[in-house]
Design a protein around this motif. Structure first.
Motif, PDB file in Angstrom:
ATOM      1  N   UNK B  44       0.782  -1.233   0.000  1.00  0.00           N
ATOM      2  CA  UNK B  44       0.000   0.000   0.000  1.00  0.00           C
ATOM      3  C   UNK B  44       0.810   1.277   0.000  1.00  0.00           C
ATOM      4  N   UNK B  45       2.120   1.156  -0.007  1.00  0.00           N
ATOM      5  CA  UNK B  45       2.952   2.354   0.019  1.00  0.00           C
ATOM      6  C   UNK B  45       3.492   2.610  -1.375  1.00  0.00           C
ATOM      7  N   UNK B  46       3.439   3.865  -1.781  1.00  0.00           N
ATOM      8  CA  UNK B  46       4.010   4.193  -3.087  1.00  0.00           C
ATOM      9  C   UNK B  46       5.512   4.012  -3.078  1.00  0.00           C
ATOM     10  N   UNK B  47       6.054   3.714  -4.226  1.00  0.00           N
ATOM     11  CA  UNK B  47       7.503   3.530  -4.322  1.00  0.00           C
ATOM     12  C   UNK B  47       8.179   4.895  -4.290  1.00  0.00           C
ATOM     13  N   UNK B  48       9.027   5.149  -3.283  1.00  0.00           N
ATOM     14  CA  UNK B  48       9.705   6.436  -3.289  1.00  0.00           C
ATOM     15  C   UNK B  48      10.724   6.493  -4.415  1.00  0.00           C
ATOM     16  N   UNK B  49      10.932   7.664  -4.958  1.00  0.00           N
ATOM     17  CA  UNK B  49      11.919   7.788  -6.027  1.00  0.00           C
ATOM     18  C   UNK B  49      13.299   7.529  -5.432  1.00  0.00           C
ATOM     19  N   UNK B  50      14.148   6.760  -6.131  1.00  0.00           N
ATOM     20  CA  UNK B  50      15.472   6.509  -5.587  1.00  0.00           C
ATOM     21  C   UNK B  50      16.280   7.803  -5.489  1.00  0.00           C
ATOM     22  N   UNK B  51      17.131   7.878  -4.470  1.00  0.00           N
ATOM     23  CA  UNK B  51      17.963   9.069  -4.306  1.00  0.00           C
ATOM     24  C   UNK B  51      19.014   9.053  -5.410  1.00  0.00           C
ATOM     25  N   UNK B  52      19.010  10.086  -6.231  1.00  0.00           N
ATOM     26  CA  UNK B  52      19.978  10.097  -7.324  1.00  0.00           C
ATOM     27  C   UNK B  52      21.136  11.015  -6.997  1.00  0.00           C
ATOM     28  N   UNK B  53      22.294  10.415  -6.958  1.00  0.00           N
ATOM     29  CA  UNK B  53      23.491  11.178  -6.664  1.00  0.00           C
ATOM     30  C   UNK B  53      24.011  11.762  -7.973  1.00  0.00           C
ATOM     31  N   UNK B  54      24.573  12.957  -7.905  1.00  0.00           N
ATOM     32  CA  UNK B  54      25.105  13.543  -9.137  1.00  0.00           C
ATOM     33  C   UNK B  54      26.577  13.858  -8.974  1.00  0.00           C
ATOM     34  N   UNK B 447      22.867   3.576  -9.623  1.00  0.00           N
ATOM     35  CA  UNK B 447      21.474   3.939  -9.895  1.00  0.00           C
ATOM     36  C   UNK B 447      20.558   2.816  -9.434  1.00  0.00           C
ATOM     37  N   UNK B 448      19.296   3.150  -9.265  1.00  0.00           N
ATOM     38  CA  UNK B 448      18.280   2.129  -9.070  1.00  0.00           C
ATOM     39  C   UNK B 448      17.821   1.979  -7.635  1.00  0.00           C
ATOM     40  N   UNK B 449      16.859   1.042  -7.462  1.00  0.00           N
ATOM     41  CA  UNK B 449      16.307   0.841  -6.128  1.00  0.00           C
ATOM     42  C   UNK B 449      17.127  -0.215  -5.391  1.00  0.00           C
ATOM     43  N   UNK B 450      16.952  -0.252  -4.067  1.00  0.00           N
ATOM     44  CA  UNK B 450      17.813  -1.085  -3.231  1.00  0.00           C
ATOM     45  C   UNK B 450      17.722  -2.574  -3.546  1.00  0.00           C
ATOM     46  N   UNK B 451      16.517  -3.049  -3.922  1.00  0.00           N
ATOM     47  CA  UNK B 451      16.354  -4.487  -4.108  1.00  0.00           C
ATOM     48  C   UNK B 451      16.656  -4.945  -5.524  1.00  0.00           C
ATOM     49  N   UNK B 528      27.631  11.325  -1.104  1.00  0.00           N
ATOM     50  CA  UNK B 528      27.210  10.924   0.236  1.00  0.00           C
ATOM     51  C   UNK B 528      25.717  11.045   0.450  1.00  0.00           C
ATOM     52  N   UNK B 529      24.982  11.690  -0.476  1.00  0.00           N
ATOM     53  CA  UNK B 529      23.537  11.845  -0.231  1.00  0.00           C
ATOM     54  C   UNK B 529      22.802  10.516  -0.347  1.00  0.00           C
ATOM     55  N   UNK B 530      23.391   9.557  -1.063  1.00  0.00           N
ATOM     56  CA  UNK B 530      22.695   8.297  -1.262  1.00  0.00           C
ATOM     57  C   UNK B 530      23.152   7.248  -0.263  1.00  0.00           C
ATOM     58  N   UNK B 531      24.009   7.634   0.660  1.00  0.00           N
ATOM     59  CA  UNK B 531      24.506   6.649   1.603  1.00  0.00           C
ATOM     60  C   UNK B 531      24.748   7.340   2.935  1.00  0.00           C
ATOM     61  N   UNK B 532      24.926   6.531   4.003  1.00  0.00           N
ATOM     62  CA  UNK B 532      25.100   7.215   5.280  1.00  0.00           C
ATOM     63  C   UNK B 532      26.541   7.691   5.459  1.00  0.00           C
ATOM     64  N   UNK B 533      26.634   8.985   5.723  1.00  0.00           N
ATOM     65  CA  UNK B 533      27.942   9.583   5.897  1.00  0.00           C
ATOM     66  C   UNK B 533      28.140   9.837   7.385  1.00  0.00           C
ATOM     67  N   UNK B 534      29.349   9.603   7.860  1.00  0.00           N
ATOM     68  CA  UNK B 534      29.569   9.723   9.296  1.00  0.00           C
ATOM     69  C   UNK B 534      29.724  11.188   9.710  1.00  0.00           C
ATOM     70  N   UNK B 535      30.448  11.951   8.907  1.00  0.00           N
ATOM     71  CA  UNK B 535      30.744  13.321   9.330  1.00  0.00           C
ATOM     72  C   UNK B 535      30.250  14.369   8.346  1.00  0.00           C
ATOM     73  N   UNK B 536      29.284  13.978   7.490  1.00  0.00           N
ATOM     74  CA  UNK B 536      28.759  14.946   6.538  1.00  0.00           C
ATOM     75  C   UNK B 536      29.619  15.079   5.298  1.00  0.00           C
ATOM     76  N   UNK B 537      30.818  14.513   5.327  1.00  0.00           N
ATOM     77  CA  UNK B 537      31.667  14.559   4.132  1.00  0.00           C
ATOM     78  C   UNK B 537      31.308  13.388   3.234  1.00  0.00           C
ATOM     79  N   UNK B 538      31.719  13.411   1.951  1.00  0.00           N
ATOM     80  CA  UNK B 538      31.442  12.287   1.077  1.00  0.00           C
ATOM     81  C   UNK B 538      31.873  10.959   1.712  1.00  0.00           C
ATOM     82  N   UNK B 539      31.038   9.941   1.479  1.00  0.00           N
ATOM     83  CA  UNK B 539      31.289   8.648   2.108  1.00  0.00           C
ATOM     84  C   UNK B 539      32.448   7.933   1.427  1.00  0.00           C
ATOM     85  N   UNK B 540      33.429   7.560   2.158  1.00  0.00           N
ATOM     86  CA  UNK B 540      34.496   6.719   1.605  1.00  0.00           C
ATOM     87  C   UNK B 540      34.888   5.698   2.652  1.00  0.00           C
ATOM     88  N   UNK B 541      34.112   4.646   2.745  1.00  0.00           N
ATOM     89  CA  UNK B 541      34.451   3.608   3.718  1.00  0.00           C
ATOM     90  C   UNK B 541      35.657   2.825   3.204  1.00  0.00           C
TER      91      UNK B 541
END
Lengths: 513, 559
Positions: B44-54, B447-451, B528-541
């Motif tokens: 019953x939930x609409x599919x949210x648009x995937x977060x698109x990083x640029x 790109x794309x959805x998580x699953x 980093x907008x499409x993934x969890x960033x620890x300190x607000x900087x781009x994610x580079x695990x």
């Protein structure tokens, strides 16, 4: 309006003009432009007006979006009106459910229980029984009996134990397997061409080969009896098409001459003649020698559909070319055909020069956007071709003998039953098409098909399975002929052939008294 | 030792799953029950648009510049080739009153751009395209004009084949079934379905497919592309409107054009744009005559193969109720691969299949077979059987393919070897999420959805396509790179196609390889907008952190 407001405006406009003017003059090279404009307009104020208008038009033209141009016919409506229209709109059903009077057409599809060999256990609902009945299969395109050949089946098993079943990808993305490459080299050698390419389905070979070469503005001269796959290919390529009377070489020459005259002053575009080696719709063949002569004379290229002729025509099954010793494969720029017919497998091929094939590898939709055909089908088709190349196997000789014999039997029986039928296919072909003779012809499409089905049903009851050709008139460009399809196979014995003749005409005499 | 000799680098010590009986090079055994996941969209939930990083603007500018340089050099080469009447230009000019077979303008891109990286495409293979794929080694001495094979092969980890559930196998119940069908039915039924080519096996298989996807009736075709190429002609005519997503597959575009219907395009997955178009079209009616459309057919794909995005089915179902269009969903990539039971998009969104009028799909991708199907109500299928070019003119589906379809579907439903189907589905779901999360955390833009089992990783510059593909090949990993015209000019990408047959160790190997190459050719553009960033900087695990946390984290809602 208040005087001071007007004064404000005037001084504002004045200031703006001065500032813009100063700015423009400060640009490097601006003095040259100003001098040019001053000198060129001082004598001719009309011209300045014209040019200003032109400039405004150009700006308007570029700013006007494509959409608003297309919306010329657009009726502006309020949101409420749109809502009302949406509520009122009632679409037709997606497809019309079958009427009771059409049900028989669906029931006329026989279901074969077990392998589709020469003797099959089948159910045909229009005959009124639902129990499988053993009948002689006289409608299979597997003329040379490759589909149930033990050695080919063993090969197929071997291949799926090496490759699995599917290829899991298009040729561009790791779907091109060794089995395909090997088949391509075998068939191109067998047919005498430089190179070959495989397609995953026979019907979609023509529909894809043609648009990959021919585009809008190109010219096609096609036989008016050509099969549906080619018709659809021509439709999709948006070419200028001219039809000539089926197999009429005089008409072809006339059309060629007229077309060349008509397009003499236009830029040179690709020009093709398209014909079929053994016509699916009528079972006859064109005069290839003459077509090749005309093609050179009028500077056309030639495309030949060998779907039905590979493995049927020619002493060794190499198709129509084998009957014309003076024509070489190089005279035909593009040839395509099928492995799903006489080779007893599946898929299609296209052969030609290296550049013709290379172009299709990235330019043909059904190659680029479709998974490649399963490896086992390529290997089986290759094995079938190897068997044809081996003249000692005697398959082709047997097929030709049976084909000629069945045609003789049918012709004699037909004569005896006062020519109620007309055999329209060539007299040495195992792919036999018959139609009901003139005096029994009914203008009604459904009634004609029903009559043919009654003959088919009677035959089935007596132990032979033939079929209506079942062409779809809504898609065919040319009015269709209602025909029955009867196929000779190398597995038919002399008794079988006689049996076919006697049963068929018994049924014909019953249905058409 | 045998494994090392054969070139398979990762071999599990003790399999825990249901599939230990399969060949390791075709289907890696499950090593821990942790590597399973069951995906489902909340009903019953609409599919949210995937977060698109640029990427940064500089990347786009460099990409355009790269193309500019390539095009300029191409034209210079054309100029000299023409000037010196080179052999390669022979086909492109008029000669003796014949127009060239193909125009030099149309073929410019292929001759001068694609030709440079021809070695990255159409690599010939041999054997099963399973967990590993065997490539035939080839090299070119004439700048990719011709390739010579030296007879050797390389076994590569396979991230390229459409083998979602790992049914591409040379052993196991499906191949056994295909063999049985060859022995019982032969290679072909010898005619088209409507004439005398229908076997009892076709009828049985159609029932199984219909049951599987949850429709009354279904119909099989011997080619997936051909299914779409012919189906629209049976459904719509020139007084009907086809509304099509802009990223729909070429076969849909071909088929809908062939039908003669009017075609309108809406922006990819943009439901507002779609609704606007629907309101406009219904209220305006047919062009010029303004008569109401006879019917409107909306065509979308379940899972988009170049983007990894899914259609927003919950919203489409609402729109369908309001605007009374007919809904056609092409499940080519989603059937088998999506949904907790593998039944496709309806299963994934928990939507009743009666909300979709026509379900179309291919059998190539998830089931290791070939061909396509159309499933709908019986009344619709009955009509299509009589009016479809594919059933009246094209060859019927070959019997061993039917065996493969029958047995693979029954495996997924659990009627054959219970438990195996679930393992395949859940491994695919886990693999998809694990790899996607890993790539995002390493800093790549995907790109794309998580699953989605398709993960496009953005490369942008054209030169990075061959670089990535060749470097991966050196590491014995087979990947697919895609560029213009299959994608927009600036978003060239590599597309990872996941499979249940891959093990977690395979994915770690892939992550390590991608990480290394990503650093080497500079691909980590993630903001980093499409993934969890620890300190607000781009994610580079770091790779080790990604692998250490991935299994746990990929089962949580992803960011």
């Amino acid at each position: 309006m208040d005087q001071s407001v007007i004064n404000d405006w005037v001084s504002y406009i004045n200031d703006a003009t001065v500032v813009t003017g100063d700015f423009f003059r400060s640009l490097p090279g601006s003095s040259i432009i100003i001098r040019y404009i001053k000198s060129s307009y001082q004598d001719d104020p009309i011209r300045s007006i014209w040019e200003a208008l032109l400039f405004i038009f150009a700006v308007h033209y570029f700013l006007a979006s494509k959409k608003s141009y297309l919306k010329k016919n657009y009726v502006p409506l309020s949101e409420r009106e749109v809502d009302e229209l949406v509520n009122e709109w009632e679409p037709e059903p997606l497809v019309q459910p079958l009427q009771k009077s059409e049900q028989w057409d669906l029931s006329s599809i026989p279901v074969i229980h077990g392998a589709a060999g020469v003797k099959v256990n089948a159910v045909l609902n229009t005959t009124g029984t639902t129990k499988p009945k053993q009948v002689l299969n006289c409608a299979s395109n597997d003329f040379l009996s490759f589909a149930n050949d033990e050695s080919i089946k063993a090969k197929a098993v071997e291949v799926i134990r090496q490759y699995g079943v599917g290829s899991c990808g298009p040729p561009g993305f790791y779907g091109q397997q060794k089995a395909h490459i090997s088949f391509e080299s075998t068939i191109s050698k067998f047919m005498g061409a430089q190179d070959a390419i495989v397609y995953a389905q026979a019907f979609n070979t023509g529909t894809s080969v043609i648009p990959s070469f021919l585009k809008r503005g190109d010219i096609v001269i096609a036989d008016a009896g050509i099969n549906l796959s080619v018709q659809k290919g021509i439709q999709m390529s948006r070419v200028t098409v001219r039809w000539y009377q089926h197999n009429d070489m005089k008409d072809l020459e006339k059309v060629l001459e007229q077309t060349n005259k008509e397009f003499r002053k236009r830029p040179l575009t690709r020009r093709f003649i398209i014909t079929e080696a053994l016509f699916e719709n009528s079972g006859d063949s064109p005069d290839l020698q003459k077509i090749v002569e005309l093609k050179y004379k009028y500077k056309y290229r030639l495309m030949l559909d060998e779907t039905w002729s590979l493995g049927i025509l020619g002493k060794t099954g190499r198709g129509l070319l084998e009957e014309y010793p003076l024509v070489s494969r190089d005279d035909i720029e593009i040839t395509f055909g099928s492995m799903a017919h006489a080779l007893g497998g599946g898929g299609g091929y296209c052969i030609g020069s290296r550049s013709v094939v290379k172009h299709q590898r990235i330019g043909s939709l059904a190659v680029v956007f479709s998974a490649s055909m399963p490896a086992y089908l390529a290997v089986c088709a290759e094995a079938a071709i190897e068997e044809l190349s081996d003249t000692s196997s005697g398959r082709m000789a047997k097929l030709h003998k049976n084909a000629v014999r069945l045609n003789e039997i049918l012709a004699t029986a037909n004569l005896r039953s006062k020519n109620k039928l007309t055999i329209i296919s060539r007299p040495d072909s195992p792919y036999i098409l018959v139609k009901i003779s003139e005096k029994y012809v009914d203008e009604n499409y459904g009634a004609m098909e029903k009559k043919l089905q009654e003959i088919t049903d009677e035959c089935f009851k007596e132990g032979i399975m033939i079929t209506r050709s079942k062409r779809l008139q809504q898609y065919e460009v040319i009015p269709i002929e209602h025909t029955l399809k009867i196929c000779a196979s190398i597995d038919h014995s002399e008794n079988d052939l006689n049996f076919i003749g006697s049963i068929l005409f018994k049924a014909v005499n019953k249905v058409l008294p | 030792m045998a494994a090392v000799e054969a070139g398979y680098r990762v071999r599990p010590t003790k399999p825990v799953g249901k599939l230990g009986h399969l060949r390791d090079e075709e289907f890696g055994a499950l090593t821990s029950p942790d590597y399973l996941y069951k995906h489902q969209h909340p009903p019953g939930v609409e599919l949210p648009a995937p977060v698109e990083d640029e990427p940064p603007y500089s990347i786009l500018i460099w990409t355009y510049l790269s193309y500019l340089v390539l095009i300029l050099i191409g034209h210079i080469r054309d100029f000299f080739s023409r000037h010196f009447k080179s052999e390669s230009m022979k086909d492109l000019g008029e000669h003796d009153g014949y127009a060239p077979l193909y125009s030099d303008f149309d073929s410019f891109y292929i001759r001068r751009l694609q030709h440079r990286i021809r070695d990255c495409f159409s690599r010939p293979t041999v054997g099963v395209p399973g967990r590993y794929i065997t490539l035939i080694n080839r090299s070119s001495n004439d700048y990719n004009n011709t390739f010579t094979e030296d007879g050797t092969t390389t076994s590569c980890l396979n991230l390229s084949s459409y083998n979602y559930l790992g049914f591409a196998q040379s052993v196991g119940q499906c191949t056994d079934a295909a063999e049985d069908y060859i022995n019982e039915y032969g290679i072909s039924s010898g005619a088209s379905r409507a004439t005398t080519g229908t076997l009892d096996a076709h009828v049985l298989c159609e029932d199984v497919v219909a049951d599987f996807v949850g429709k009354e009736s279904s119909m099989l075709f011997s080619m997936g592309y051909g299914t779409n190429a012919s189906i629209f002609s049976s459904l719509v005519d020139k007084n009907c409107l086809v509304i099509s997503d802009e990223l729909n597959h070429a076969s849909i575009r071909f088929g809908s054009r062939l039908s003669g219907a009017v075609i309108k395009i809406f922006k990819h997955n943009d439901m507002h744009d779609l609704e606007k178009l629907l309101r406009e079209q219904i209220s305006q009616g047919q062009p010029r005559t303004h008569r109401p459309w006879k019917k409107i057919l909306l065509v979308v794909e379940g899972l988009y193969s170049m983007e990894g995005t899914m259609t927003n089915l919950p919203r489409l179902v609402e729109l369908r109720k309001k605007y009374k269009f007919y809904l056609f969903v092409d499940e080519a990539h989603s059937v088998g691969a999506m949904g907790p039971r593998g039944r496709g998009v309806c299963d994934y969104f928990s939507i009743d299949t009666s909300n979709v009028d026509i379900l179309m799909g291919t059998l190539t991708k998830s089931f290791g077979a070939t061909g396509g199907f159309v499933a709908a109500d019986k009344a619709i299928i009955d009509r299509i059987r009589l009016t479809n070019m594919g059933s009246n003119y094209a060859e019927a589906m070959s019997p061993p393919v039917l065996g493969q379809i029958f047995s693979s579907l029954k495996t997924i439903t659990g009627e054959i070897n219970p438990g195996e189907g679930d393992e395949r589905l859940q491994r695919l779901a886990f693999n998809s999420r694990y790899l996607r999360l890993g790539l995002k955390r390493l800093g790549f833009i995907v790109y794309g959805i998580d699953d989605s089992p398709i993960i496009p990783l953005l490369l942008y510059q054209p030169s990075k396509m061959p670089a990535f593909s060749r470097l991966m090949l050196e590491k014995k990993i087979a990947v697919v790179v895609v560029g213009y015209p299959a994608t927009p000019l600036t978003s060239s990408r590599v597309r990872f196609c996941l499979s249940s047959s891959l093990t977690k160790a395979d994915l770690d190997e892939l992550l390590a390889a991608t990480n290394e190459i990503g650093d080497k050719i500079c691909l980590k553009y993630g903001s980093g907008i499409a993934s969890d960033s620890i300190d607000g900087k781009p994610v580079r695990w770091s790779l080790s952190d990604v692998i250490a946390n991935g299994v746990e984290d990929c089962k949580k809602p992803l960011k």
